[in-house]
Scaffold this motif. Structure first.
Motif, PDB file in Angstrom:
ATOM      1  N   ARG A   8      32.524  46.040  36.928  1.00  0.00           N
ATOM      2  CA  ARG A   8      33.701  45.262  37.289  1.00  0.00           C
ATOM      3  C   ARG A   8      33.716  44.925  38.772  1.00  0.00           C
ATOM      4  O   ARG A   8      33.482  45.768  39.628  1.00  0.00           O
ATOM      5  CB  ARG A   8      34.967  46.061  36.948  1.00  0.00           C
ATOM      6  N   SER A   9      33.938  43.640  39.040  1.00  0.00           N
ATOM      7  CA  SER A   9      34.138  43.132  40.405  1.00  0.00           C
ATOM      8  C   SER A   9      32.997  43.497  41.350  1.00  0.00           C
ATOM      9  O   SER A   9      33.219  44.090  42.411  1.00  0.00           O
ATOM     10  CB  SER A   9      35.469  43.637  40.974  1.00  0.00           C
TER      11      SER A   9
ATOM     12  N   MET B 271      42.959  50.278  42.511  1.00  0.00           N
ATOM     13  CA  MET B 271      42.907  49.762  43.876  1.00  0.00           C
ATOM     14  C   MET B 271      42.572  48.296  43.827  1.00  0.00           C
ATOM     15  O   MET B 271      41.717  47.862  43.081  1.00  0.00           O
ATOM     16  CB  MET B 271      41.846  50.501  44.676  1.00  0.00           C
ATOM     17  N   SER B 272      43.257  47.490  44.649  1.00  0.00           N
ATOM     18  CA  SER B 272      43.027  46.051  44.608  1.00  0.00           C
ATOM     19  C   SER B 272      41.694  45.706  45.228  1.00  0.00           C
ATOM     20  O   SER B 272      41.210  46.371  46.137  1.00  0.00           O
ATOM     21  CB  SER B 272      44.139  45.323  45.366  1.00  0.00           C
ATOM     22  N   VAL B 273      41.125  44.598  44.749  1.00  0.00           N
ATOM     23  CA  VAL B 273      39.852  44.160  45.295  1.00  0.00           C
ATOM     24  C   VAL B 273      40.020  43.660  46.719  1.00  0.00           C
ATOM     25  O   VAL B 273      39.125  43.765  47.544  1.00  0.00           O
ATOM     26  CB  VAL B 273      39.243  43.071  44.391  1.00  0.00           C
ATOM     27  N   CYS B 274      41.217  43.119  47.057  1.00  0.00           N
ATOM     28  CA  CYS B 274      41.451  42.674  48.428  1.00  0.00           C
ATOM     29  C   CYS B 274      41.244  43.817  49.408  1.00  0.00           C
ATOM     30  O   CYS B 274      40.642  43.648  50.454  1.00  0.00           O
ATOM     31  CB  CYS B 274      42.851  42.109  48.589  1.00  0.00           C
TER      32      CYS B 274
ATOM     33  N   SER C 247      26.936  47.382  43.832  1.00  0.00           N
ATOM     34  CA  SER C 247      28.140  48.222  43.832  1.00  0.00           C
ATOM     35  C   SER C 247      29.252  47.507  43.066  1.00  0.00           C
ATOM     36  O   SER C 247      29.522  46.326  43.285  1.00  0.00           O
ATOM     37  CB  SER C 247      28.587  48.537  45.259  1.00  0.00           C
ATOM     38  N   ASN C 248      29.874  48.247  42.148  1.00  0.00           N
ATOM     39  CA  ASN C 248      30.966  47.723  41.324  1.00  0.00           C
ATOM     40  C   ASN C 248      32.234  48.511  41.664  1.00  0.00           C
ATOM     41  O   ASN C 248      32.502  49.560  41.067  1.00  0.00           O
ATOM     42  CB  ASN C 248      30.632  47.893  39.836  1.00  0.00           C
ATOM     43  N   PRO C 249      33.042  48.033  42.623  1.00  0.00           N
ATOM     44  CA  PRO C 249      34.203  48.817  43.065  1.00  0.00           C
ATOM     45  C   PRO C 249      35.189  49.152  41.956  1.00  0.00           C
ATOM     46  O   PRO C 249      35.686  50.281  41.884  1.00  0.00           O
ATOM     47  CB  PRO C 249      34.850  47.907  44.120  1.00  0.00           C
ATOM     48  N   ASP C 250      35.475  48.193  41.081  1.00  0.00           N
ATOM     49  CA  ASP C 250      36.500  48.436  40.071  1.00  0.00           C
ATOM     50  C   ASP C 250      36.003  49.257  38.888  1.00  0.00           C
ATOM     51  O   ASP C 250      36.796  49.676  38.032  1.00  0.00           O
ATOM     52  CB  ASP C 250      37.079  47.106  39.572  1.00  0.00           C
TER      53      ASP C 250
END
Length: 335
Positions: free
Chosen positions: A64-65, A1-4, A81-84
């Protein structure tokens, strides 16, 4: 899933970086020793800023991210929180070390702690749930079904009520912290992303990232009081210590909107220019800390005049989505 998709889902602008001259350091009142923990999405770490020196004193590698941040002085920990990575990193505030990594179901984004530091709340973007964890052993206490694409989280000052922004439902969910159940849903504007609860307990603000406006809610009666036009893509919110003024970052306007909550009805009282693509924001000791995603800085503003006093360079693409500032007395810091 994109970070955007995990942010406001608005296109990033290509903007030339600004060179800002550092102004005179802002004098802190006696006894203040703030520390800022800034999530850097692009460099996958935190920048730790000493608020007296306005300098980065440490960098902490996380997942990540990283996006969301919840600093809890009550528990002595910060949660990221690290979404990626689909994880939450736990940082010990004393040692600045990652002491645990909590795996998440779905994509973690918004994150917050209870005032007493005993609970951690994490919004799971993909699974439309609010997950609740104990902060001592990280066991999951509950997984609560909320609206679509939950993002920002806010708590009432006493911790009895949890609010979550259901971005794709255009609502705010109200959760009883004692029973861990949804008790109400409040309609707001288009795609609320961030929330802020005033320290007075009177107001809740929902930042409607597609509507370019803010819904001001009576936090006690749970009813909207006003919808205020701000800048493009409102993202982060902070309050002064009285709760009479709120400060909203506008991502695509490089500005901060100042909201007078004492006015009847509440109104936008001023707009200040700030760093490019401002996201997270915090208030401390007469200053605002504004996180500039595009400029890789935290811009420090005077709370009275709005003057941009100084920039602190941090990691790549800083976000600071949540409560990133911790303040302890100097006597406590020296122990």
């Amino acid at each position: 899933m994109s970070v955007c998709r995990l942010a406001s889902c608005l296109p990033r602008r290509t903007v030339a970086r600004r060179t800002v001259l550092a102004l005179a350091a802002f004098a802190l009142p006696a006894g203040a020793a703030p520390t800022a923990y800034i999530t850097n999405q692009g460099s996958h770490d935190l920048s730790v800023i000493d608020g007296e020196r306005l300098a980065v004193v440490d960098r902490i590698a996380v997942g990540r991210s990283p996006a969301g941040i919840a600093v809890s002085t009550a528990s002595g920990k910060a949660f990221v929180s690290n979404p990626d990575s689909a994880t939450v990193s736990v940082i010990d505030l004393a040692s600045h070390r990652v002491t645990a990594t909590i795996p998440m179901e779905g994509v973690p984004l918004g994150i917050a702690t209870s005032p007493d530091g005993s609970r951690l709340y994490v919004a799971a973007w993909q699974t439309d749930r609010l997950n609740v964890f104990a902060t001592d052993d990280y066991r999951r206490l509950a997984s609560i079904a909320v609206g679509r694409s939950p993002a920002g989280i806010a708590l009432s000052p006493d911790g009895a009520t949890v609010f979550v922004a259901n971005r794709d439902d255009d609502t705010v969910g109200v959760i009883d912290a004692a029973t861990l159940t949804v008790t109400q849903t409040i309609p707001v504007g288009r795609h609320p992303f961030a929330l802020g609860a005033s320290p007075s307990g009177r107001h809740l603000l929902a930042l409607n990232v597609y509507g370019d406006d803010v819904t001001v809610i009576d936090a006690q009666g749970r009813t909207p009081l006003a919808t205020l036009a701000v800048g493009r893509a409102p993202y982060g919110v902070a309050f002064d210590d009285t709760g009479r003024r709120a400060f909203v970052t506008n991502q695509q306007a490089a500005s901060v909107s100042v909201i007078d909550l004492d006015a009847e009805p509440p109104r936008v009282a001023a707009t200040w220019t700030t760093a490019e693509y401002p996201e997270g924001i915090a208030y401390d000791a007469g200053r605002l800390w504004v996180v500039g995603w595009m400029d890789d800085v935290v811009a420090i503003h005077d709370i009275a005049s709005g003057q941009r006093l100084r920039d602190v360079a941090v990691g790549r693409n800083p976000r600071g989505f949540g409560a990133f500032l911790a303040t302890t007395s100097r006597s406590e810091a020296a122990r």
